[in-house]
Design a protein around this motif. Structure first.
Motif, PDB file in Angstrom:
ATOM      1  N   GLN A 114       6.731  37.882   3.505  1.00  0.00           N
ATOM      2  CA  GLN A 114       7.790  37.533   4.449  1.00  0.00           C
ATOM      3  C   GLN A 114       8.259  36.098   4.228  1.00  0.00           C
ATOM      4  O   GLN A 114       9.456  35.813   4.206  1.00  0.00           O
ATOM      5  CB  GLN A 114       7.301  37.714   5.890  1.00  0.00           C
ATOM      6  N   GLY A 115       7.291  35.196   4.046  1.00  0.00           N
ATOM      7  CA  GLY A 115       7.647  33.811   3.765  1.00  0.00           C
ATOM      8  C   GLY A 115       8.360  33.672   2.441  1.00  0.00           C
ATOM      9  O   GLY A 115       9.291  32.863   2.299  1.00  0.00           O
ATOM     10  N   PHE A 116       7.964  34.473   1.451  1.00  0.00           N
ATOM     11  CA  PHE A 116       8.595  34.435   0.140  1.00  0.00           C
ATOM     12  C   PHE A 116      10.060  34.861   0.226  1.00  0.00           C
ATOM     13  O   PHE A 116      10.949  34.224  -0.360  1.00  0.00           O
ATOM     14  CB  PHE A 116       7.828  35.351  -0.816  1.00  0.00           C
ATOM     15  N   HIS A 117      10.335  35.927   0.961  1.00  0.00           N
ATOM     16  CA  HIS A 117      11.701  36.453   1.043  1.00  0.00           C
ATOM     17  C   HIS A 117      12.636  35.517   1.805  1.00  0.00           C
ATOM     18  O   HIS A 117      13.844  35.472   1.520  1.00  0.00           O
ATOM     19  CB  HIS A 117      11.695  37.829   1.711  1.00  0.00           C
ATOM     20  N   THR A 118      12.109  34.763   2.754  1.00  0.00           N
ATOM     21  CA  THR A 118      12.963  33.893   3.556  1.00  0.00           C
ATOM     22  C   THR A 118      13.050  32.482   2.987  1.00  0.00           C
ATOM     23  O   THR A 118      13.856  31.680   3.464  1.00  0.00           O
ATOM     24  CB  THR A 118      12.431  33.812   4.999  1.00  0.00           C
ATOM     25  N   ALA A 119      12.215  32.161   1.977  1.00  0.00           N
ATOM     26  CA  ALA A 119      12.212  30.816   1.408  1.00  0.00           C
ATOM     27  C   ALA A 119      13.363  30.614   0.440  1.00  0.00           C
ATOM     28  O   ALA A 119      13.982  31.576  -0.035  1.00  0.00           O
ATOM     29  CB  ALA A 119      10.880  30.558   0.703  1.00  0.00           C
ATOM     30  N   LYS A 120      13.644  29.345   0.157  1.00  0.00           N
ATOM     31  CA  LYS A 120      14.658  29.018  -0.839  1.00  0.00           C
ATOM     32  C   LYS A 120      14.041  29.038  -2.229  1.00  0.00           C
ATOM     33  O   LYS A 120      12.841  29.221  -2.395  1.00  0.00           O
ATOM     34  CB  LYS A 120      15.261  27.652  -0.521  1.00  0.00           C
ATOM     35  N   ASN A 121      14.868  28.806  -3.254  1.00  0.00           N
ATOM     36  CA  ASN A 121      14.460  29.043  -4.647  1.00  0.00           C
ATOM     37  C   ASN A 121      13.192  28.288  -5.048  1.00  0.00           C
ATOM     38  O   ASN A 121      12.252  28.872  -5.574  1.00  0.00           O
ATOM     39  CB  ASN A 121      15.608  28.673  -5.586  1.00  0.00           C
ATOM     40  N   VAL A 122      13.156  26.983  -4.815  1.00  0.00           N
ATOM     41  CA  VAL A 122      12.000  26.189  -5.230  1.00  0.00           C
ATOM     42  C   VAL A 122      10.751  26.616  -4.465  1.00  0.00           C
ATOM     43  O   VAL A 122       9.669  26.789  -5.043  1.00  0.00           O
ATOM     44  CB  VAL A 122      12.266  24.686  -4.997  1.00  0.00           C
ATOM     45  N   SER A 123      10.898  26.812  -3.170  1.00  0.00           N
ATOM     46  CA  SER A 123       9.762  27.252  -2.356  1.00  0.00           C
ATOM     47  C   SER A 123       9.280  28.628  -2.788  1.00  0.00           C
ATOM     48  O   SER A 123       8.068  28.904  -2.771  1.00  0.00           O
ATOM     49  CB  SER A 123      10.161  27.276  -0.879  1.00  0.00           C
ATOM     50  N   LYS A 124      10.214  29.493  -3.187  1.00  0.00           N
ATOM     51  CA  LYS A 124       9.823  30.830  -3.656  1.00  0.00           C
ATOM     52  C   LYS A 124       8.908  30.729  -4.869  1.00  0.00           C
ATOM     53  O   LYS A 124       7.898  31.443  -4.963  1.00  0.00           O
ATOM     54  CB  LYS A 124      11.071  31.640  -4.016  1.00  0.00           C
ATOM     55  N   VAL A 125       9.258  29.848  -5.794  1.00  0.00           N
ATOM     56  CA  VAL A 125       8.442  29.695  -6.999  1.00  0.00           C
ATOM     57  C   VAL A 125       7.038  29.199  -6.635  1.00  0.00           C
ATOM     58  O   VAL A 125       6.036  29.707  -7.134  1.00  0.00           O
ATOM     59  CB  VAL A 125       9.117  28.710  -7.975  1.00  0.00           C
ATOM     60  N   LEU A 126       6.967  28.207  -5.735  1.00  0.00           N
ATOM     61  CA  LEU A 126       5.672  27.671  -5.328  1.00  0.00           C
ATOM     62  C   LEU A 126       4.823  28.736  -4.645  1.00  0.00           C
ATOM     63  O   LEU A 126       3.624  28.867  -4.926  1.00  0.00           O
ATOM     64  CB  LEU A 126       5.875  26.480  -4.393  1.00  0.00           C
ATOM     65  N   ILE A 127       5.424  29.499  -3.732  1.00  0.00           N
ATOM     66  CA  ILE A 127       4.686  30.558  -3.031  1.00  0.00           C
ATOM     67  C   ILE A 127       4.192  31.607  -4.012  1.00  0.00           C
ATOM     68  O   ILE A 127       3.038  32.047  -3.962  1.00  0.00           O
ATOM     69  CB  ILE A 127       5.573  31.202  -1.950  1.00  0.00           C
TER      70      ILE A 127
ATOM     71  N   VAL B 190       3.667  31.355  -7.328  1.00  0.00           N
ATOM     72  CA  VAL B 190       2.620  30.845  -8.231  1.00  0.00           C
ATOM     73  C   VAL B 190       1.286  30.728  -7.498  1.00  0.00           C
ATOM     74  O   VAL B 190       0.238  31.143  -8.012  1.00  0.00           O
ATOM     75  CB  VAL B 190       3.039  29.474  -8.809  1.00  0.00           C
ATOM     76  N   ALA B 191       1.317  30.176  -6.272  1.00  0.00           N
ATOM     77  CA  ALA B 191       0.079  30.015  -5.515  1.00  0.00           C
ATOM     78  C   ALA B 191      -0.552  31.363  -5.196  1.00  0.00           C
ATOM     79  O   ALA B 191      -1.776  31.542  -5.343  1.00  0.00           O
ATOM     80  CB  ALA B 191       0.356  29.244  -4.227  1.00  0.00           C
ATOM     81  N   PHE B 192       0.259  32.334  -4.764  1.00  0.00           N
ATOM     82  CA  PHE B 192      -0.281  33.641  -4.384  1.00  0.00           C
ATOM     83  C   PHE B 192      -0.854  34.382  -5.585  1.00  0.00           C
ATOM     84  O   PHE B 192      -1.948  34.965  -5.504  1.00  0.00           O
ATOM     85  CB  PHE B 192       0.813  34.485  -3.725  1.00  0.00           C
ATOM     86  N   VAL B 193      -0.154  34.327  -6.705  1.00  0.00           N
ATOM     87  CA  VAL B 193      -0.651  35.005  -7.915  1.00  0.00           C
ATOM     88  C   VAL B 193      -1.947  34.353  -8.388  1.00  0.00           C
ATOM     89  O   VAL B 193      -2.900  35.048  -8.780  1.00  0.00           O
ATOM     90  CB  VAL B 193       0.421  34.972  -9.026  1.00  0.00           C
ATOM     91  N   ALA B 194      -2.003  33.013  -8.357  1.00  0.00           N
ATOM     92  CA  ALA B 194      -3.207  32.303  -8.812  1.00  0.00           C
ATOM     93  C   ALA B 194      -4.410  32.640  -7.936  1.00  0.00           C
ATOM     94  O   ALA B 194      -5.503  32.942  -8.440  1.00  0.00           O
ATOM     95  CB  ALA B 194      -2.959  30.797  -8.816  1.00  0.00           C
TER      96      ALA B 194
END
Length: 533
Positions: free
Chosen positions: A171-184, A186-190
């Protein structure tokens, strides 16, 4: 009732933010920062509670240190456990309310009272970690050791928690902007990859087939059976016989008139914890055993303290007759214990607390030889006068508390604290026919782990509990564990993938509806100005 003020929203908002009527105008960055703090403190409190639970095996060490400093016997460790459990429950509930706020689209405006409680929680944990590091550093090896017993199941639990939390991340990923999406992303996959693959690094002696399980370790009664009777009394040793112990573990000191007797506490508050010495001799101060004659020692009550302090919370399990027997216990001599051991063919192992090792060793050995006990039942542990003892009593079994010294002296019996030796080392020594006794082992998980590792015996306070164990709490073949691990990870991945696709479709549909509504509104507003036909 409006959507914004329905019951679920009001309760969630009220319990998290203490705002019952409407959303706040707090800045998003600030609220997200406090959400991170809540998450971090929740994880810290869980880790701290885990440390408390796995070190519960050695709670008497903490209580003893508290006694030596405060001169009062209280179950201090249980106090720490209770506070830690309350703190962890509070933090986890707060985190759940925060996640509910996210799911409902509410702002994460943490109330100032929660902030204060979180600060006190972090302070308590910091003091606890510092206290262990400074006063009890020998306990830290217990934590990695415990992971050999718990890590496989902790990994399954963490995978489940990750799966349950993934919708909030998506949910946070879908509502975030581009840079935040990448950070979310990468962190979640790691984090997910680390959790899914950590079994590659999990090692446990209990990951074996049933036919590879070593023989159950023998039980040594630590000062008898101190959960069932006052420690180092004849009642305690008699109760340990019913547990099927193979050895009595005790502590020997010598009185002023050279009689070896059984007592653990020495120097610091000598006799004051387990006897009524302050009532019997109120005007005297005793610091070590040579201050009193054997007659004076025998006049002390060595059982009433057990009923008053209830050190293991076990007095309620005793019958009235057993309580009366405990109430009338006195300090026993070493000769009394040797006669009991000889009668039941049970070995004796002891520490010798003495300011004069040479003389006290000679008198102790003389008492043992005079008792007529089979010399092979004496597991000689005191290191100071070992050579002399070997010459005087060559039939004693020499037990070492240091592996290097044992190898140097050609011995084959080792007695060490359970967390001073790796399970792999235990297994290697047993393969060389070295007898390994580990002390003090009270909890089932620890006994199970050392059983799988191949320990020969353990010294325990809870012989009445461990004697009924027919097998370790768990054993699992390596191949079976790998299959379960892969199945759990695969199921979690499929569930999360399904949730992600579903949320993506919902988010896309919501975006299109919003765009269509905006387009329809614009068309309606502009229709008077558009040409017709």
């Amino acid at each position: 009732m409006s959507q914004e003020n329905n019951c679920c929203r009001v309760c969630s908002r009220g319990l998290y933010s203490c705002r019952w009527r409407g959303a706040s105008e707090s800045k998003r960055k600030q609220t997200c920062c406090w959400f991170s703090v809540v998450t971090l403190v929740s994880l810290l409190s869980l880790c701290w509670l885990y440390i408390c639970l796995v070190t519960f095996n050695d709670r008497e060490d903490v209580n003893w240190q508290g006694f030596t400093k405060l001169k009062r016997w209280v179950n201090w460790f249980m106090v720490v456990i209770i506070i830690s459990a309350v703190l962890t429950s509070y933090c986890i509930l707060l985190l759940l309310f925060a996640l509910l706020q996210v799911a409902l689209g509410e702002q994460l405006d943490l109330h100032w009272l929660h902030k204060i409680f979180l600060f006190f929680g972090v302070t308590f944990i910091a003091f606890g970690v510092t206290g262990i590091s400074l006063q009890w550093p020998q306990e830290w090896p217990t934590v990695p050791l415990s992971l050999q017993a718990t890590a496989p199941f902790l990994q399954f639990g963490v995978v489940g928690a990750l799966t349950l939390l993934s919708p909030f991340v998506f949910q946070g990923f879908h509502t975030a902007k581009n840079v935040s999406k990448v950070l979310i992303a990468v962190a979640f996959v790691a984090v997910s990859a680390a959790i899914f693959l950590c079994p590659l690094f999990i090692q446990s002696p209990c990951l074996i087939e049933l036919n590879e399980l070593p023989e159950k370790p023998k039980l040594f009664g630590h000062r008898g059976a101190p959960m069932l009777a006052p420690e180092n009394t004849m009642m305690s040793f008699n109760r340990s016989i019913a547990c099927g112990v193979k050895a009595f573990e005790t502590d020997v000191q010598l009185s002023k008139d050279r009689v070896p007797f059984l007592m653990h506490d020495n120097v610091s508050e000598f006799l004051s914890r387990t006897t009524n010495v302050k009532e019997k001799f109120p005007d005297k101060r005793f610091t070590y055993s040579a201050n009193l004659t054997w007659e004076e020692l025998q006049s002390l009550n060595a059982g009433e303290w057990f009923l008053k302090t209830d050190p293991f919370r076990s007095v309620s399990q005793l019958t009235e007759e057993e309580k009366e027997t405990a109430r009338n216990q006195t300090i026993p001599s070493l000769l009394q214990l040797l006669n009991l051991a000889k009668q039941h063919n049970i070995s004796v192992i002891f520490d010798l607390y003495s300011p004069d090792q040479e003389s006290d060793t000679n008198d102790t050995v003389s008492t043992i030889l005079r008792s007529g006990i089979d010399p092979s039942l004496i597991l000689w542990l005191p290191p100071a006068e070992r050579e002399s003892v070997n010459l005087t009593a060559p039939g004693f079994i020499q037990v070492y508390n240091n592996e290097e010294e044992m190898i140097k002296k050609g011995g084959d019996h080792l007695n060490v604290k359970y967390n001073k030796m790796s399970t792999e080392k235990i297994r290697n020594l047993r393969s060389k026919n070295v007898t390994v006794n580990l002390w003090v082992v009270n909890e089932r998980w620890l006994f199970s782990l050392l059983w799988c590792a191949g320990a020969s015996s353990v010294t325990t306070n809870s012989c009445h509990l461990l004697k009924d164990m027919d097998s370790p709490d768990w054993i699992m073949g390596q191949n079976k564990y790998i299959l379960i691990w892969i199945a759990v990870d695969a199921l979690s991945f499929l569930i999360m993938a399904t949730l992600y696709i579903f949320q993506s479709l919902c988010h896309k549909g919501g975006t299109e509806r919003k765009r269509n509504n905006t387009s329809a509104w614009n068309e309606k507003e502009l229709s008077p100005f558009l040409p017709t036909g």
